[in-house]
Scaffold this motif. Sequence first.
Motif, PDB file in Angstrom:
ATOM      1  N   LEU A 197       0.675  -1.180   0.108  1.00  0.00           N
ATOM      2  CA  LEU A 197      -0.033  -0.092  -0.172  1.00  0.00           C
ATOM      3  C   LEU A 197       0.819   1.418   0.010  1.00  0.00           C
ATOM      4  CD1 LEU A 197      -2.949  -0.955   2.359  1.00  0.00           C
ATOM      5  CD2 LEU A 197      -2.909  -0.919   0.047  1.00  0.00           C
ATOM      6  N   ASN A 232      -0.414   4.476   1.106  1.00  0.00           N
ATOM      7  CA  ASN A 232      -0.604   5.616   2.250  1.00  0.00           C
ATOM      8  C   ASN A 232      -0.145   5.145   3.725  1.00  0.00           C
ATOM      9  OD1 ASN A 232      -1.564   7.925   0.931  1.00  0.00           O
ATOM     10  ND2 ASN A 232      -3.458   6.950   0.621  1.00  0.00           N
ATOM     11  N   GLY A 262      -2.750  -3.162   6.782  1.00  0.00           N
ATOM     12  CA  GLY A 262      -1.904  -1.800   6.678  1.00  0.00           C
ATOM     13  C   GLY A 262      -1.718  -1.167   8.166  1.00  0.00           C
ATOM     14  N   TYR A 316      -0.327   2.028  10.753  1.00  0.00           N
ATOM     15  CA  TYR A 316       0.074   3.428  10.748  1.00  0.00           C
ATOM     16  C   TYR A 316       0.541   3.578  12.204  1.00  0.00           C
ATOM     17  CZ  TYR A 316      -2.862   4.720   6.749  1.00  0.00           C
ATOM     18  OH  TYR A 316      -3.186   4.859   5.389  1.00  0.00           O
ATOM     19  N   ARG A 336       1.904   7.093  16.150  1.00  0.00           N
ATOM     20  CA  ARG A 336       1.523   8.413  15.508  1.00  0.00           C
ATOM     21  C   ARG A 336       0.722   8.954  17.040  1.00  0.00           C
ATOM     22  NH1 ARG A 336      -3.183   7.339  11.023  1.00  0.00           N
ATOM     23  NH2 ARG A 336      -4.340   5.834  12.202  1.00  0.00           N
ATOM     24  N   ARG A 392      -8.082  -3.582  14.228  1.00  0.00           N
ATOM     25  CA  ARG A 392      -9.141  -3.902  13.988  1.00  0.00           C
ATOM     26  C   ARG A 392      -9.041  -5.021  12.746  1.00  0.00           C
ATOM     27  NH1 ARG A 392     -13.783  -0.743  10.573  1.00  0.00           N
ATOM     28  NH2 ARG A 392     -12.252  -1.478   8.739  1.00  0.00           N
ATOM     29  N   PHE A 420      -4.674  -2.311  10.839  1.00  0.00           N
ATOM     30  CA  PHE A 420      -5.861  -2.508  10.183  1.00  0.00           C
ATOM     31  C   PHE A 420      -5.997  -3.698   9.417  1.00  0.00           C
ATOM     32  CE2 PHE A 420      -5.592   2.219  10.837  1.00  0.00           C
ATOM     33  CZ  PHE A 420      -6.625   2.524  11.945  1.00  0.00           C
ATOM     34  N   GLU A 440      -7.932  -6.320   6.541  1.00  0.00           N
ATOM     35  CA  GLU A 440      -8.876  -6.312   5.992  1.00  0.00           C
ATOM     36  C   GLU A 440      -8.876  -7.504   5.410  1.00  0.00           C
ATOM     37  OE1 GLU A 440     -11.883  -4.324   4.842  1.00  0.00           O
ATOM     38  OE2 GLU A 440     -10.831  -3.024   6.742  1.00  0.00           O
ATOM     39  N   GLU A 458     -17.091   1.441   1.966  1.00  0.00           N
ATOM     40  CA  GLU A 458     -16.465   1.385   3.364  1.00  0.00           C
ATOM     41  C   GLU A 458     -15.115   2.187   3.188  1.00  0.00           C
ATOM     42  OE1 GLU A 458     -16.077  -0.070   7.312  1.00  0.00           O
ATOM     43  OE2 GLU A 458     -17.868  -0.277   6.275  1.00  0.00           O
ATOM     44  N   THR A 476     -12.152   2.179   4.810  1.00  0.00           N
ATOM     45  CA  THR A 476     -11.576   1.314   5.477  1.00  0.00           C
ATOM     46  C   THR A 476     -10.250   2.047   5.991  1.00  0.00           C
ATOM     47  OG1 THR A 476     -10.002   0.350   3.705  1.00  0.00           O
ATOM     48  CG2 THR A 476     -11.934  -1.034   4.585  1.00  0.00           C
ATOM     49  N   PRO A 477      -9.790   2.061   7.321  1.00  0.00           N
ATOM     50  CA  PRO A 477      -8.774   3.105   7.828  1.00  0.00           C
ATOM     51  C   PRO A 477      -7.411   2.686   7.327  1.00  0.00           C
ATOM     52  CG  PRO A 477      -9.599   1.171   9.378  1.00  0.00           C
ATOM     53  CD  PRO A 477     -10.411   1.066   8.290  1.00  0.00           C
ATOM     54  N   LEU A 478      -7.206   1.592   6.599  1.00  0.00           N
ATOM     55  CA  LEU A 478      -5.676   1.573   6.062  1.00  0.00           C
ATOM     56  C   LEU A 478      -5.743   2.248   4.935  1.00  0.00           C
ATOM     57  CD1 LEU A 478      -6.637  -0.707   3.580  1.00  0.00           C
ATOM     58  CD2 LEU A 478      -6.061  -2.491   5.388  1.00  0.00           C
ATOM     59  N   ALA A 479      -6.856   2.862   4.137  1.00  0.00           N
ATOM     60  CA  ALA A 479      -6.647   3.513   2.844  1.00  0.00           C
ATOM     61  C   ALA A 479      -6.104   4.884   3.166  1.00  0.00           C
ATOM     62  CB  ALA A 479      -7.743   3.618   2.448  1.00  0.00           C
ATOM     63  N   HIS A 480      -6.157   5.621   4.354  1.00  0.00           N
ATOM     64  CA  HIS A 480      -5.659   7.050   4.488  1.00  0.00           C
ATOM     65  C   HIS A 480      -5.488   7.172   5.945  1.00  0.00           C
ATOM     66  CE1 HIS A 480      -5.574  11.514   3.894  1.00  0.00           C
ATOM     67  NE2 HIS A 480      -5.179  10.986   3.058  1.00  0.00           N
ATOM     68  N   PRO A 481      -4.543   7.899   6.549  1.00  0.00           N
ATOM     69  CA  PRO A 481      -4.247   8.240   7.852  1.00  0.00           C
ATOM     70  C   PRO A 481      -5.418   8.831   8.483  1.00  0.00           C
ATOM     71  CG  PRO A 481      -2.635   9.495   6.371  1.00  0.00           C
ATOM     72  CD  PRO A 481      -3.250   8.514   5.373  1.00  0.00           C
ATOM     73  N   GLU A 531      -9.017   7.211  10.206  1.00  0.00           N
ATOM     74  CA  GLU A 531      -8.598   6.437  11.400  1.00  0.00           C
ATOM     75  C   GLU A 531      -9.581   7.150  12.576  1.00  0.00           C
ATOM     76  OE1 GLU A 531      -7.327   7.139  15.677  1.00  0.00           O
ATOM     77  OE2 GLU A 531      -6.514   8.296  13.824  1.00  0.00           O
ATOM     78  N   LEU A 532      -9.616   8.434  12.402  1.00  0.00           N
ATOM     79  CA  LEU A 532     -10.186   9.309  13.145  1.00  0.00           C
ATOM     80  C   LEU A 532     -11.611   9.341  13.247  1.00  0.00           C
ATOM     81  CD1 LEU A 532      -8.190  12.435  12.591  1.00  0.00           C
ATOM     82  CD2 LEU A 532      -8.066  11.186  14.647  1.00  0.00           C
ATOM     83  N   LEU A 553      -8.888   0.630  -0.713  1.00  0.00           N
ATOM     84  CA  LEU A 553      -7.613   0.160   0.042  1.00  0.00           C
ATOM     85  C   LEU A 553      -6.683   1.101   0.193  1.00  0.00           C
ATOM     86  CD1 LEU A 553      -7.344  -3.399  -1.665  1.00  0.00           C
ATOM     87  CD2 LEU A 553      -8.245  -2.916   0.631  1.00  0.00           C
ATOM     88  N   HIS A 560      -6.417   5.217  -0.593  1.00  0.00           N
ATOM     89  CA  HIS A 560      -6.722   6.738  -1.268  1.00  0.00           C
ATOM     90  C   HIS A 560      -5.719   7.967  -1.729  1.00  0.00           C
ATOM     91  CE1 HIS A 560      -9.084  10.251  -1.555  1.00  0.00           C
ATOM     92  NE2 HIS A 560      -9.035  10.546  -0.419  1.00  0.00           N
TER      93      HIS A 560
END
Lengths: 246, 246, 246, 271, 271, 271
Positions: free
Chosen positions: B27, B29, B46, B48, B51, B69, B117, B119, D88, D90-95, D98-99, D146, D148
């Motif tokens: 990935l 990002n 993924g 992160y 932070r 998750r 995360f 999936e 969806e 999904t939070p892995l797609a962009h930092p 998550e928020l 997946l 973004h």
Amino acid sequence: MIDDKGLRLDGRRPDELRSIKLQVGVLHNANGSAYIEQGKNKIIVGVYGPREIHPKHLIISDRAAIRCRYRMAPFSTDERKHPAPSRREVEISKVIREALEPSVLSEYYPRTVIDIFIEALQCDGGTRCASIVAASLALADAGIPLKELVSSCSVGKVKGHVIVDLYDLEDKYGEADLPIALMPNHNLVTLIQMDGKLSKEEFDKAFNMALEGCRKISNLQNDALKRKYKLESDTETSKDSKEEVK
Amino acid sequence: MIDDKGLRLDGRRPDELRSIKLQVGVLHNANGSAYIEQGKNKIIVGVYGPREIHPKHLIISDRAAIRCRYRMAPFSTDERKHPAPSRREVEISKVIREALEPSVLSEYYPRTVIDIFIEALQCDGGTRCASIVAASLALADAGIPLKELVSSCSVGKVKGHVIVDLYDLEDKYGEADLPIALMPNHNLVTLIQMDGKLSKEEFDKAFNMALEGCRKISNLQNDALKRKYKLESDTETSKDSKEEVK
Amino acid sequence: MIDDKGLRLDGRRPDELRSIKLQVGVLHNANGSAYIEQGKNKIIVGVYGPREIHPKHLIISDRAAIRCRYRMAPFSTDERKHPAPSRREVEISKVIREALEPSVLSEYYPRTVIDIFIEALQCDGGTRCASIVAASLALADAGIPLKELVSSCSVGKVKGHVIVDLYDLEDKYGEADLPIALMPNHNLVTLIQMDGKLSKEEFDKAFNMALEGCRKISNLQNDALKRKYKLESDTETSKDSKEEVK
Amino acid sequence: MSTTPHSSEILTLERDHIIDLASKGKRIDNRAPMDYREIKIQTGIIEKANGSAQVDIGQTKVIVGVKIEAGTPFPDTPNEGVQTVNAEFTPLAHPTFELGPPQENSIELSRIVDRNLRESKAIDLTKLCIVPGKKTFVVFIDLNMLDHYGNLIDASTYAALSALLTSKLNEYEVKHDELIIKDNQQPLPMNDYPIPITFAKIGKTLMLDPNIQEEHAMSARLTVGIDNEDCVCAMQKGGLGGFEPSEIESAVETAIQKSKEIRKLIIEATR
Amino acid sequence: MSTTPHSSEILTLERDHIIDLASKGKRIDNRAPMDYREIKIQTGIIEKANGSAQVDIGQTKVIVGVKIEAGTPFPDTPNEGVQTVNAEFTPLAHPTFELGPPQENSIELSRIVDRNLRESKAIDLTKLCIVPGKKTFVVFIDLNMLDHYGNLIDASTYAALSALLTSKLNEYEVKHDELIIKDNQQPLPMNDYPIPITFAKIGKTLMLDPNIQEEHAMSARLTVGIDNEDCVCAMQKGGLGGFEPSEIESAVETAIQKSKEIRKLIIEATR
Amino acid sequence: MSTTPHSSEILTLERDHIIDLASKGKRIDNRAPMDYREIKIQTGIIEKANGSAQVDIGQTKVIVGVKIEAGTPFPDTPNEGVQTVNAEFTPLAHPTFELGPPQENSIELSRIVDRNLRESKAIDLTKLCIVPGKKTFVVFIDLNMLDHYGNLIDASTYAALSALLTSKLNEYEVKHDELIIKDNQQPLPMNDYPIPITFAKIGKTLMLDPNIQEEHAMSARLTVGIDNEDCVCAMQKGGLGGFEPSEIESAVETAIQKSKEIRKLIIEATR
């Protein structure tokens, strides 16, 4: 519902309360706790606080906030109750809190919270009143300064008769239900709700019967509290073991 | 489920793993990522972090918090899965987190969070193990300091035979399922769950077969990580393009 | 849907708007408010702000945040609408906010929020446009500095005819719906959505008809605002009574 | 409640640079204003789904799975199938996801994809009825972001369309009110290939297929969906700014042309 | 999302003390490593439930009520009853529960109790079908924590098992598709008495039945469920650390032995 | 969880002033203690509803819509219609509602309105059954606060009652188990006109119909519902303080008298 001799289905006289068992200090973790059995009602109350409050926006600068949750266990009712809080439980939580608020010297602990958690383990009519009776004892057990204990009792009309402390079956077939809570020494009614149909005369009769019921229960509360204090001063061991974990 | 020659429905021997494909850094990002195909299982992870953590009350003062998750895509199962998180996904998220926690040097980054995360794009049995395998690689890819990679493998009993790495159909008709996770060099089992019925002897056999499976998969993990590093040092272009957007 | 004389079911010509009634300053508590009746559409909008924003992470340091909620009352539709917000209401809240954003001089009030609450009391087609028309007036009524009022109007295709300001029945049997919002002096389209099927020629025709509709409604908006100011300066009493409670 | 989003994550400097480039008809990744990034389409990646596709537009990655199951028709269309789209983030797609990303973004995205397909009648829903008023096929289209990196709308719709075009429907019988699903499969009946084309307005310039940096620098976004007959089937404006009427008219024209290229790409990838 | 829990409420000093004691085979409440605290079982305390029990393990108190109602069977087991377990971390049980305890803990707890009962086939679900595929008995097992002083898993499972073993099922008839519940009752049919045994790893030592102070000091937790035939029917590891394989093997052995004692206790209390 | 509400929004000075006035039998808006503010009733304002009304009490504005739809009766009243009340504290009605008003207030309000109507048997639910045990009319009463300037309970109930008294019910036939709704309409059958009367206790004085400033200054609130036969049909105390028994008895007497006036007002407005 009332027989020839004026007795009720469970043999009680119209102005007779169910048998009531009160215990103070029944939980280990809670800062204060109490248990009530009133007929088949079985309710346990735990109190935490005064303690820090989260989230911060709930802080009240000149007094303690009081939080109250009344919850019926899923197995407490004839038909299983879904675990999610019902609108009924939300409303009862509010009126119980408002019945207790006037008795708490909340200004002694500004910016804190006092949490009252009520678990109705078995419900058989009049649980909001029984909850108030136990919750007030739990507050006292937690050492929260109170003006006095709050007592509570309900009265209803069944087949035209005004009777005190209805149990589930009477409540179901009753024509009116009038729960009240009372601070007896302050002569202050801190909860009153009514549903059904009462003429002014019936209301006055019922209301006074409820006040009388509150006074009787008030005596039982004071006895229960004394028993607890007596027990504590008698048994040093149990007191120590409690302090150790605090 | 096991034929005369001791082979399984899909032709594998009892102690044979499904074919496994591992990719690291899939990935753009995410700070770290990995992809696993294990039979028909297809899972992408993924990571992160470390932070900043929100809300603040989740901060742990002497280490990084780890959040995890595990989610199954609605199209990942035979029957469409409703998008809302199921109780099963909540529990699996927890046991995966607890399987990875012992491997992370979380004390290096106090007051931060590391987010994992997962999936599951297609689920065919043993997804919690496959998720751990990929998540550990994704943590490494994110540059999170680890004691070592965590490997994971499940064993089951089907028609009385102890077999490794069950796929969905075997799982469905199996008599027991035993997923474990292992930090091979530390000889530490970081996940173990079981359901079904295993005698002490069967348990010992199954457990050792699972440990063996973990060790094999551990080798594949290390290979995948090496491939990624080799690729990165070989292809300056790709590395640059990644840095540019960070 | 269109008769021999080119008239619509409710007697309107293709380019004729429904009758529109606009009132500014209809609520007591809200800082600004407006009410629109457009055919059977009845929508009330209240605006609060600029005011403090909670939770804090929503603060934008160089401008006011704008929040917008569009809600349909349960009794607003033919079939009762469930009170929970639908996906449709969520999307409409967003496009209305984005239609109004360009008109608000939000940089005058950094770190605050401007709240726009829209209650659709009765819905009869084109409510998002009517909501924008009323919301822009409510913003002005709240004294929020605006570049200009935002107008809004929808156009549709029904049985091959391009017609303006569809009501529910026309919308239901229509082949296309094209709502737009316009800042007339800035010549800026701030909302455009479309669904259905329009050739390039039809689109151009419909689009220009919608722009024309916006300009007509813009005049009505300005009249309504003037009436409000006139009223306020005429009736000192009403003004005073408003100030007293602020 | 819809709330003005934060935009703090892009540096003002970068934004100014992108706007400055735009004024010269240039872009940060060297594309021409009317260029898409490379589009990569893979289908059949989820065997357990009736159809699936992954579409990459540059670094943006979306995977879509289609599941077709028996369900109940809507009361007002008793003889038709049901189409339902769910997105969806999904939070892995962009930092920032998550928020708890503003749920409105995923709802808007799914509704735009839904409208493009529905208004062009892409799926032939009239052929999906099993027992009128009682039982019908429901086509679940689940969009899974997946990675973004800008222009999720186009990527999601192209992936949804590609997944649908490669979806299989099981044959069935109805016997004594019971639905019996057979093993052999037919392609899902499709009518149309609606193609959304998304523009960003940066400074005074319209750009196609904004990447994520351009999305942060744009004042507004416009998506125009075009069907097989070069008709507009869906539009959606987003963002804090607006468009001049002439910009919209020219965007529609561009979209009609550009959609042909992309439709061809999708047809080839799903053949 | 599963998140590393806080552990701030125990003083580091106390934790170090507990770990130090453990290295000498000692415990803060003077138990031997393989001792449970006193177990107290009361049944039949909720008259309105089909079955109920309160189990105290030391200061830990759990009450379980069983309600049996008619419902719909699962499609894949049309001839069986349904078992459902729900755990409530009531806020009176522990000061931290007020903060909105991580829901994952109560979900994990209920799933562990559920697995112990389900995998050992404790309830004979095959005898609970009313009308195949249409109507069956649903056994609701509601766990209510009253006082949390460690080892909720064992206390909850013992209470659930005790409540089930004393549960009554009303006799019934099915007449013209109507379910008629009669007054006379039979015991709920039971097959097995699965007993979970929970270990805490403190330092290098395994301890049975951790109290709450030990739970805060432990590196990991292991629960081993043993059925009537001394087979393992459920396992669950929890916590931030791990176990050496040999520790797990020896825990299984211990659990097999220990479960006999506790099963006897429960049988006596529910006779 | 029910929590002590904030009361920061009123200045202590204003509160003291109101209490001081009360001790002299005066009010901040110059009313006598037993006066209501002006009551304005409009009906028939929502054409798409079966009935509707807007009630203004002073600056307080509530709108109520009644929708009547076919639904399922409750198992314990198979021959009756269903009455359901829902209250929405719309955020435009008061600046504090934005913060996510304690949901308990809207739940309490809807339950008080519901009880007043239900306990007085205001709607003749016995006439709303369509097919016993299977189909019945459900009367949805949706309360929508538009401007909150005190005494929402009375305003909401008066609006609900006015909406019900002007509600129309479509005639219908049941043919082959299908409900056929006809065009001609009858009034919704009504039995009673319950009138709640709300008191605030300010200092030692009871006041009727508190405005919002008085609500912030009051120690407690008492609502007494009176039916057509001058009987009490519902009561509810609210607030942090309490009432002396004699205050309650005199409030009931006052409510019986005051309710006659207001009932007359509503009858006239809905004729």
